[in-house]
Design a protein around this motif. Structure first.
Motif, PDB file in Angstrom:
ATOM      1  N   HIS A  29      -7.276  -9.589 119.607  1.00  0.00           N
ATOM      2  CA  HIS A  29      -6.319 -10.607 120.034  1.00  0.00           C
ATOM      3  C   HIS A  29      -5.219  -9.909 120.816  1.00  0.00           C
ATOM      4  O   HIS A  29      -4.107  -9.731 120.334  1.00  0.00           O
ATOM      5  CB  HIS A  29      -5.696 -11.323 118.832  1.00  0.00           C
ATOM      6  CG  HIS A  29      -6.631 -12.196 118.089  1.00  0.00           C
ATOM      7  ND1 HIS A  29      -6.320 -12.761 116.889  1.00  0.00           N
ATOM      8  CD2 HIS A  29      -7.887 -12.602 118.360  1.00  0.00           C
ATOM      9  CE1 HIS A  29      -7.330 -13.474 116.456  1.00  0.00           C
ATOM     10  NE2 HIS A  29      -8.301 -13.387 117.331  1.00  0.00           N
ATOM     11  N   THR A  30      -5.524  -9.504 122.023  1.00  0.00           N
ATOM     12  CA  THR A  30      -4.535  -8.748 122.790  1.00  0.00           C
ATOM     13  C   THR A  30      -3.353  -9.634 123.173  1.00  0.00           C
ATOM     14  O   THR A  30      -3.536 -10.767 123.615  1.00  0.00           O
ATOM     15  CB  THR A  30      -5.148  -8.101 124.043  1.00  0.00           C
ATOM     16  OG1 THR A  30      -4.150  -7.294 124.664  1.00  0.00           O
ATOM     17  CG2 THR A  30      -5.674  -9.120 125.035  1.00  0.00           C
ATOM     18  N   PRO A  31      -2.136  -9.124 123.006  1.00  0.00           N
ATOM     19  CA  PRO A  31      -0.970  -9.882 123.440  1.00  0.00           C
ATOM     20  C   PRO A  31      -0.638  -9.645 124.912  1.00  0.00           C
ATOM     21  O   PRO A  31       0.227 -10.307 125.463  1.00  0.00           O
ATOM     22  CB  PRO A  31       0.151  -9.337 122.547  1.00  0.00           C
ATOM     23  CG  PRO A  31      -0.254  -7.926 122.292  1.00  0.00           C
ATOM     24  CD  PRO A  31      -1.764  -7.921 122.253  1.00  0.00           C
TER      25      PRO A  31
ATOM     26  N   CYS B 225       2.794  -9.223 118.607  1.00  0.00           N
ATOM     27  CA  CYS B 225       1.488  -9.375 117.965  1.00  0.00           C
ATOM     28  C   CYS B 225       0.682 -10.417 118.727  1.00  0.00           C
ATOM     29  O   CYS B 225       1.164 -11.535 118.950  1.00  0.00           O
ATOM     30  CB  CYS B 225       1.688  -9.809 116.514  1.00  0.00           C
ATOM     31  SG  CYS B 225       0.164 -10.283 115.676  1.00  0.00           S
ATOM     32  N   GLY B 226      -0.537 -10.057 119.111  1.00  0.00           N
ATOM     33  CA  GLY B 226      -1.378 -10.970 119.873  1.00  0.00           C
ATOM     34  C   GLY B 226      -1.795 -12.199 119.092  1.00  0.00           C
ATOM     35  O   GLY B 226      -1.928 -13.292 119.649  1.00  0.00           O
ATOM     36  N   THR B 227      -2.014 -12.038 117.798  1.00  0.00           N
ATOM     37  CA  THR B 227      -2.389 -13.180 116.970  1.00  0.00           C
ATOM     38  C   THR B 227      -1.227 -14.157 116.890  1.00  0.00           C
ATOM     39  O   THR B 227      -1.410 -15.371 117.024  1.00  0.00           O
ATOM     40  CB  THR B 227      -2.817 -12.703 115.564  1.00  0.00           C
ATOM     41  OG1 THR B 227      -3.839 -11.717 115.710  1.00  0.00           O
ATOM     42  CG2 THR B 227      -3.350 -13.848 114.738  1.00  0.00           C
ATOM     43  N   CYS B 228      -0.025 -13.640 116.679  1.00  0.00           N
ATOM     44  CA  CYS B 228       1.162 -14.503 116.680  1.00  0.00           C
ATOM     45  C   CYS B 228       1.332 -15.160 118.050  1.00  0.00           C
ATOM     46  O   CYS B 228       1.682 -16.334 118.141  1.00  0.00           O
ATOM     47  CB  CYS B 228       2.406 -13.708 116.316  1.00  0.00           C
ATOM     48  SG  CYS B 228       2.445 -13.110 114.619  1.00  0.00           S
ATOM     49  N   TYR B 229       1.097 -14.390 119.105  1.00  0.00           N
ATOM     50  CA  TYR B 229       1.205 -14.929 120.462  1.00  0.00           C
ATOM     51  C   TYR B 229       0.300 -16.157 120.596  1.00  0.00           C
ATOM     52  O   TYR B 229       0.730 -17.221 121.053  1.00  0.00           O
ATOM     53  CB  TYR B 229       0.790 -13.855 121.467  1.00  0.00           C
ATOM     54  CG  TYR B 229       0.971 -14.214 122.914  1.00  0.00           C
ATOM     55  CD1 TYR B 229       0.170 -15.164 123.526  1.00  0.00           C
ATOM     56  CD2 TYR B 229       1.924 -13.593 123.695  1.00  0.00           C
ATOM     57  CE1 TYR B 229       0.327 -15.493 124.859  1.00  0.00           C
ATOM     58  CE2 TYR B 229       2.088 -13.900 125.029  1.00  0.00           C
ATOM     59  CZ  TYR B 229       1.292 -14.855 125.605  1.00  0.00           C
ATOM     60  OH  TYR B 229       1.458 -15.175 126.927  1.00  0.00           O
TER      61      TYR B 229
END
Length: 198
Positions: free
Chosen positions: A105-107, A55-59
């Protein structure tokens, strides 16, 4: 590849931070970092060098965790980029034509996301522009705005479908929309019935 999953479900704290609950977010982050330190001390013989996320947001949130101080020499990488590093790709005989929704929010950080996607699934991929309208918690906190964003995305998806069908002979009856974000996946599923009709 030997894989270690942290005990229990861990939220990264981004949803809390994004909704203005800064104290709660900081508590989650601190608790998680303590847990990761315990993992590092318990499994110090493993020499953990990579934290894989999907997940990009988590990243983005986990970059602030300073994993290199918990697991010396450690990096964060998206699961798709990790699979590509390991040579895991879709065999040519199974490749089709796809639309790719690149998350806000690309990971995918190591190279252009489309280059990674095409390396994984084949060259018959068109990038579908515009936000899906889910945007983490936007879909539930501001459905009025989210719905308007989704209308524009739906129009874009219809144009993209027409372009993909005109460009490729590998298009099946149903076009698959790929994404690298769980929130976007949730948002894109909201288009299912609307896109089937018409």
């Amino acid at each position: 590849v030997q894989t270690v999953l942290p005990p229990g479900y861990l939220c990264c704290g981004y949803p809390q931070r994004g909704s203005g609950q800064f104290d709660k977010a900081e508590k989650i982050i601190t608790d998680n970092r303590v847990l990761f330190h315990r993992v590092a001390n318990t499994l110090n013989y493993l020499d953990i060098k990579t934290v894989v996320v999907s997940c990009g947001t988590c990243y983005d949130q986990l970059q602030g965790y300073e994993f290199d101080k918990i697991f010396p020499g450690c990096r964060i990488v998206d699961i798709h980029e990790y699979l590509l590093e390991k040579g895991v790709t879709l065999p040519a005989a199974q490749q089709g034509a796809y639309l790719y929704h690149d998350p806000c929010h690309t990971p995918l950080k190591q190279q252009d996301p489309m280059k990674t996607v095409k390396s994984l699934v084949g060259s018959q991929v068109i990038k579908s522009e515009r936000c899906c309208g889910e945007s983490g918690t936007l879909g539930v906190t501001r459905p009025d705005i989210s719905t308007q964003v989704r209308f524009r995305k739906e129009e874009q998806l219809r144009r993209d479908e027409a372009e993909l069908r005109a460009r490729s002979d590998k298009v099946g009856q149903d076009i698959k929309i790929l994404t690298s974000c769980p929130s976007c996946l949730q948002g894109l599923t909201r288009f299912g019935q609307d896109l089937q009709s018409g």
